[in-house]
Scaffold this motif. Structure first.
Motif, PDB file in Angstrom:
ATOM      1  N   ARG A   1       0.830  -1.206   0.000  1.00  0.00           N
ATOM      2  CA  ARG A   1       0.000   0.000   0.000  1.00  0.00           C
ATOM      3  C   ARG A   1       0.868   1.260   0.000  1.00  0.00           C
ATOM      4  N   ASP A   2       0.627   2.117  -0.985  1.00  0.00           N
ATOM      5  CA  ASP A   2       1.314   3.409  -1.154  1.00  0.00           C
ATOM      6  C   ASP A   2       2.814   3.278  -1.432  1.00  0.00           C
ATOM      7  N   LYS A   3       3.278   2.076  -1.729  1.00  0.00           N
ATOM      8  CA  LYS A   3       4.691   1.905  -2.092  1.00  0.00           C
ATOM      9  C   LYS A   3       4.882   2.346  -3.542  1.00  0.00           C
ATOM     10  N   ARG A   4       5.992   3.053  -3.790  1.00  0.00           N
ATOM     11  CA  ARG A   4       6.300   3.457  -5.170  1.00  0.00           C
ATOM     12  C   ARG A   4       7.057   2.301  -5.841  1.00  0.00           C
ATOM     13  N   VAL A   5       6.482   1.790  -6.916  1.00  0.00           N
ATOM     14  CA  VAL A   5       7.067   0.623  -7.577  1.00  0.00           C
ATOM     15  C   VAL A   5       7.426   0.954  -9.024  1.00  0.00           C
ATOM     16  N   VAL A   6       8.641   0.611  -9.412  1.00  0.00           N
ATOM     17  CA  VAL A   6       9.040   0.651 -10.821  1.00  0.00           C
ATOM     18  C   VAL A   6       8.968  -0.779 -11.344  1.00  0.00           C
ATOM     19  N   VAL A   7       8.300  -0.967 -12.480  1.00  0.00           N
ATOM     20  CA  VAL A   7       8.213  -2.284 -13.117  1.00  0.00           C
ATOM     21  C   VAL A   7       9.088  -2.235 -14.366  1.00  0.00           C
TER      22      VAL A   7
ATOM     23  N   ARG B   1      -3.584  -3.132  -7.780  1.00  0.00           N
ATOM     24  CA  ARG B   1      -4.766  -3.647  -7.098  1.00  0.00           C
ATOM     25  C   ARG B   1      -4.508  -3.822  -5.602  1.00  0.00           C
ATOM     26  N   HIS B   2      -3.216  -4.022  -5.269  1.00  0.00           N
ATOM     27  CA  HIS B   2      -2.845  -4.182  -3.862  1.00  0.00           C
ATOM     28  C   HIS B   2      -2.367  -2.860  -3.263  1.00  0.00           C
ATOM     29  N   GLY B   3      -2.670  -1.771  -3.934  1.00  0.00           N
ATOM     30  CA  GLY B   3      -2.436  -0.455  -3.332  1.00  0.00           C
ATOM     31  C   GLY B   3      -1.117   0.202  -3.680  1.00  0.00           C
ATOM     32  N   ALA B   4      -0.305  -0.446  -4.531  1.00  0.00           N
ATOM     33  CA  ALA B   4       0.993   0.150  -4.884  1.00  0.00           C
ATOM     34  C   ALA B   4       0.794   1.333  -5.834  1.00  0.00           C
ATOM     35  N   ARG B   5       1.736   2.274  -5.788  1.00  0.00           N
ATOM     36  CA  ARG B   5       1.767   3.358  -6.779  1.00  0.00           C
ATOM     37  C   ARG B   5       2.797   2.962  -7.831  1.00  0.00           C
ATOM     38  N   VAL B   6       2.328   2.483  -8.965  1.00  0.00           N
ATOM     39  CA  VAL B   6       3.255   2.072 -10.036  1.00  0.00           C
ATOM     40  C   VAL B   6       3.702   3.335 -10.761  1.00  0.00           C
ATOM     41  N   VAL B   7       4.982   3.693 -10.626  1.00  0.00           N
ATOM     42  CA  VAL B   7       5.446   4.974 -11.177  1.00  0.00           C
ATOM     43  C   VAL B   7       5.861   4.851 -12.639  1.00  0.00           C
ATOM     44  N   GLY B   8       6.064   3.636 -13.127  1.00  0.00           N
ATOM     45  CA  GLY B   8       6.391   3.487 -14.539  1.00  0.00           C
ATOM     46  C   GLY B   8       6.631   2.033 -14.895  1.00  0.00           C
ATOM     47  N   ILE B   9       6.361   1.703 -16.170  1.00  0.00           N
ATOM     48  CA  ILE B   9       6.653   0.369 -16.681  1.00  0.00           C
ATOM     49  C   ILE B   9       7.691   0.547 -17.779  1.00  0.00           C
TER      50      ILE B   9
ATOM     51  N   LEU C   1      19.778   1.457  -6.696  1.00  0.00           N
ATOM     52  CA  LEU C   1      20.577   2.247  -5.772  1.00  0.00           C
ATOM     53  C   LEU C   1      20.011   2.145  -4.362  1.00  0.00           C
ATOM     54  N   GLY C   2      20.922   2.153  -3.366  1.00  0.00           N
ATOM     55  CA  GLY C   2      20.484   2.109  -1.972  1.00  0.00           C
ATOM     56  C   GLY C   2      21.570   1.519  -1.108  1.00  0.00           C
ATOM     57  N   GLY C   3      21.466   1.741   0.203  1.00  0.00           N
ATOM     58  CA  GLY C   3      22.460   1.203   1.137  1.00  0.00           C
ATOM     59  C   GLY C   3      22.052  -0.179   1.584  1.00  0.00           C
ATOM     60  N   HIS C   4      21.118  -0.226   2.557  1.00  0.00           N
ATOM     61  CA  HIS C   4      20.644  -1.520   3.057  1.00  0.00           C
ATOM     62  C   HIS C   4      19.350  -1.941   2.375  1.00  0.00           C
ATOM     63  N   ALA C   5      18.718  -1.004   1.701  1.00  0.00           N
ATOM     64  CA  ALA C   5      17.477  -1.313   0.971  1.00  0.00           C
ATOM     65  C   ALA C   5      17.387  -0.386  -0.225  1.00  0.00           C
ATOM     66  N   LEU C   6      16.530  -0.741  -1.139  1.00  0.00           N
ATOM     67  CA  LEU C   6      16.371   0.019  -2.375  1.00  0.00           C
ATOM     68  C   LEU C   6      15.862   1.441  -2.084  1.00  0.00           C
ATOM     69  N   ARG C   7      16.463   2.406  -2.778  1.00  0.00           N
ATOM     70  CA  ARG C   7      16.066   3.813  -2.616  1.00  0.00           C
ATOM     71  C   ARG C   7      15.632   4.401  -3.958  1.00  0.00           C
TER      72      ARG C   7
ATOM     73  N   HIS D   1      10.323  -0.084  -4.447  1.00  0.00           N
ATOM     74  CA  HIS D   1      10.327  -1.473  -4.929  1.00  0.00           C
ATOM     75  C   HIS D   1      10.615  -1.466  -6.431  1.00  0.00           C
ATOM     76  N   LEU D   2      11.482  -2.366  -6.833  1.00  0.00           N
ATOM     77  CA  LEU D   2      11.734  -2.558  -8.265  1.00  0.00           C
ATOM     78  C   LEU D   2      11.315  -3.981  -8.618  1.00  0.00           C
ATOM     79  N   ALA D   3      10.378  -4.090  -9.545  1.00  0.00           N
ATOM     80  CA  ALA D   3       9.897  -5.413  -9.990  1.00  0.00           C
ATOM     81  C   ALA D   3      10.447  -5.628 -11.389  1.00  0.00           C
ATOM     82  N   CYS D   4      11.479  -6.467 -11.490  1.00  0.00           N
ATOM     83  CA  CYS D   4      12.222  -6.546 -12.755  1.00  0.00           C
ATOM     84  C   CYS D   4      12.417  -7.996 -13.210  1.00  0.00           C
TER      85      CYS D   4
END
Lengths: 84, 433
Positions: free
Chosen positions: B141-147, B163-171, B219-225, B242-245
């Motif tokens: 929910r409200d997570k910004r996801v790049v596909v 459908r699960h509440g993610a904000r898909v910022v681009g495919i 990019l990111g230190g301990h988690a994706l940024r 989140h990056l879905a690749c």
């Protein structure tokens, strides 16, 4: 078990989390703000393939080590450990 | 602990569309059918149970039919070895075996995941991986996801994430605009697919769909940024959680290989070779769906049905299905042509990029060794619990050398389960593929 219908309570590294029934343990780990395992060089890793193939989501569940948590549904009172 | 022994006329490995369709056809001839699957619910990947939205309609209908027909389901169970016509399984935390008359392999596919800098960061998953995790209740929910990656699966994954509440910022589709447009222009020949594509686009109308665009780095230190992408020749950085690749699918052929079924090279990857009755090169062993080459759900359903008839000695009942099968395979061939991977993707990993995630082997460690056995022995690349399913397929894609040398048990199995197999040790081949 005192659970609200459709909600399952479990502990991830001692922290209580409540997730929708039918969720995977991998999802519960994410809800707890945790990652699943430490790699052989000490990096934190978490679920990658989501379908039991990559083994990145392994954790200790109810004392059993090396469980693929994306294949495992949550159960009330489950104890999940991602470290040590 | 002795193994739990099962006996059936037709054993089916995989409870996705191919396996369930095979089960229905086999049961219609009165056969005792047992379906095995590692997941907790049947459906495979495309019909995966969604914790919030249930299972798709066709999946529910088929499951109800199978229940009425008395088809057995052995869930949370994985075949790890065999001896003659006996399969050895881990079933839950126990050892089990199945003695079968005929066997249908409906082992499906996994995602092709290619290494790029940062791909090991928590927050980076496959595209189908993200879809599977969403359906498992992963918090979005409200997570910004790049596909990103390639193929129609990107759209399906994006729609599920949303459908699960993610904000898909681009495919970001790696195939060129011309290739994707050419694919879309030919869809009228498969009206069902056209409708599906139109529905997905409508559900994602406000999400930018970029062609000729691919991931460069996470990019990111301990988690994706954030994620760095190549877009129309420019480098852009997009902040995300989140990056879905994923770069398409590869057939799961490990079990077929262990059983000695002939495989057929298909570019850098292999699939199970079958005849028009879905019979493999090994008598009494059939295969259907993605294991026979990536074909999608329509292929899986029709090939499963053919296999189910043929596995019960009713190959004649499958004659009328051949035209449907050719049509479905025609769509798959078109898909493969239009979404062929850009060779630029082979150069994404740098020297420090980990290739084998189980053993943390960086790309640079592999440079000194011949691909395959030598690299494995010297670096442990592919020797971890995934048994090279991820890095082996990635290296096959990158180097054009097919993955080799996998051997039983084809999944890691606890010693207590292995001990439960008793005197009949899982046998199999250990020769190079």
């Amino acid at each position: 078990m005192g659970a609200v219908t459709g909600i399952v309570h479990l502990r991830v590294d001692g922290r209580q989390v409540a997730v929708v029934a039918g969720s995977s343990v991998a999802a519960a780990i994410a809800h707890a703000g945790a990652t699943a395992r430490e790699s052989v060089t000490g990096q934190r890793r978490t679920a990658l393939c989501g379908m039991g193939v990559c083994f990145e989501c392994r954790a200790t569940v109810d004392g059993r080590a090396q469980q693929r948590t994306c294949l495992l549904p949550v159960a009330e009172g489950m104890e999940v450990r991602t470290r040590g | 602990m002795a193994e739990r022994m099962h006996r059936c006329d037709v054993a089916i490995v995989g409870a996705g569309p191919a396996g369930l369709s095979a089960a229905r056809a086999a049961a219609s001839h009165g056969a005792r059918v047992l379906v095995v699957d590692p997941q907790a619910a049947p459906g495979g990947q495309v019909w995966r149970q969604d914790v919030r939205h249930g299972a798709p309609g066709p999946a529910r209908a088929l499951r109800a039919q199978l229940a009425r027909a008395g088809v057995g389901l052995l869930l949370q169970s994985e075949v790890v070895g065999h001896s003659g016509s006996r399969l050895f399984l881990r079933s839950g935390h126990e050892a089990a075996s199945i003695d079968y008359g005929t066997l249908v392999l409906a082992t499906g596919a996994r995602e092709l995941l290619l290494p790029f800098p940062g791909w090991t960061l928590p927050g980076v998953t496959g595209a189908g991986g993200a879809q599977a995790l969403a359906k498992q209740g992963w918090p979005l929910r409200d997570k910004r996801v790049v596909v990103a990656g390639s193929g129609p699966l990107l759209l399906a994954a994006a729609a599920t994430l949303r459908r699960h509440g993610a904000r898909v910022v681009g495919i970001h589709e790696q195939a060129s605009r011309q290739a994707v447009a050419g694919f879309a222009a030919g869809l009228w020949r498969w009206p069902g697919k056209l409708l599906q594509a139109a529905r997905l686009r409508a559900a994602l109308w406000d999400v930018p769909y970029r062609t000729g665009s691919h991931v460069l780095r996470a990019l990111g230190g301990h988690a994706l940024r954030a994620v760095e992408l190549s877009l129309e020749g420019r480098v852009v950085t997009v902040d995300c959680d989140h990056l879905a690749c994923g770069f398409g699918l590869v057939p799961n052929i490990e079990l077929a290989h262990m059983l000695g079924c002939a495989l057929q090279a298909d570019g850098a990857h292999a699939h199970v070779r079958v005849d028009q009755w879905q019979c493999t090169s090994v008598p009494n062993v059939f295969a259907a769906g993605e294991a026979c080459g990536i074909g999608g759900v329509d292929c899986a359903l029709v090939e499963g049905e053919i296999a189910g008839h043929a596995a019960t000695g009713h190959g004649n009942a499958a004659g009328r299905l051949q035209a449907r099968r050719r049509r479905a395979r025609g769509f798959a061939a078109r898909l493969r042509r239009h979404f062929a991977l850009d060779p630029a993707l082979h150069a994404l990993a740098g020297p420090d990029t980990i290739v084998c995630r189980c053993e943390d082997v960086p790309m640079s460690a592999l440079a000194a060794y011949a691909p395959g056995r030598e690299a494995r022995l010297m670096t442990r690349c592919g020797m971890g619990p995934c048994q090279g399913r991820i890095c082996g397929s990635a290296l096959a894609e990158l180097g054009g050398v097919a993955r080799s040398g996998f051997r039983p048990p084809i999944f890691p199995v606890p010693l207590e389960v292995l001990a439960g197999f008793g005197d009949a040790h899982p046998a199999g081949q250990s020769q190079e593929l």
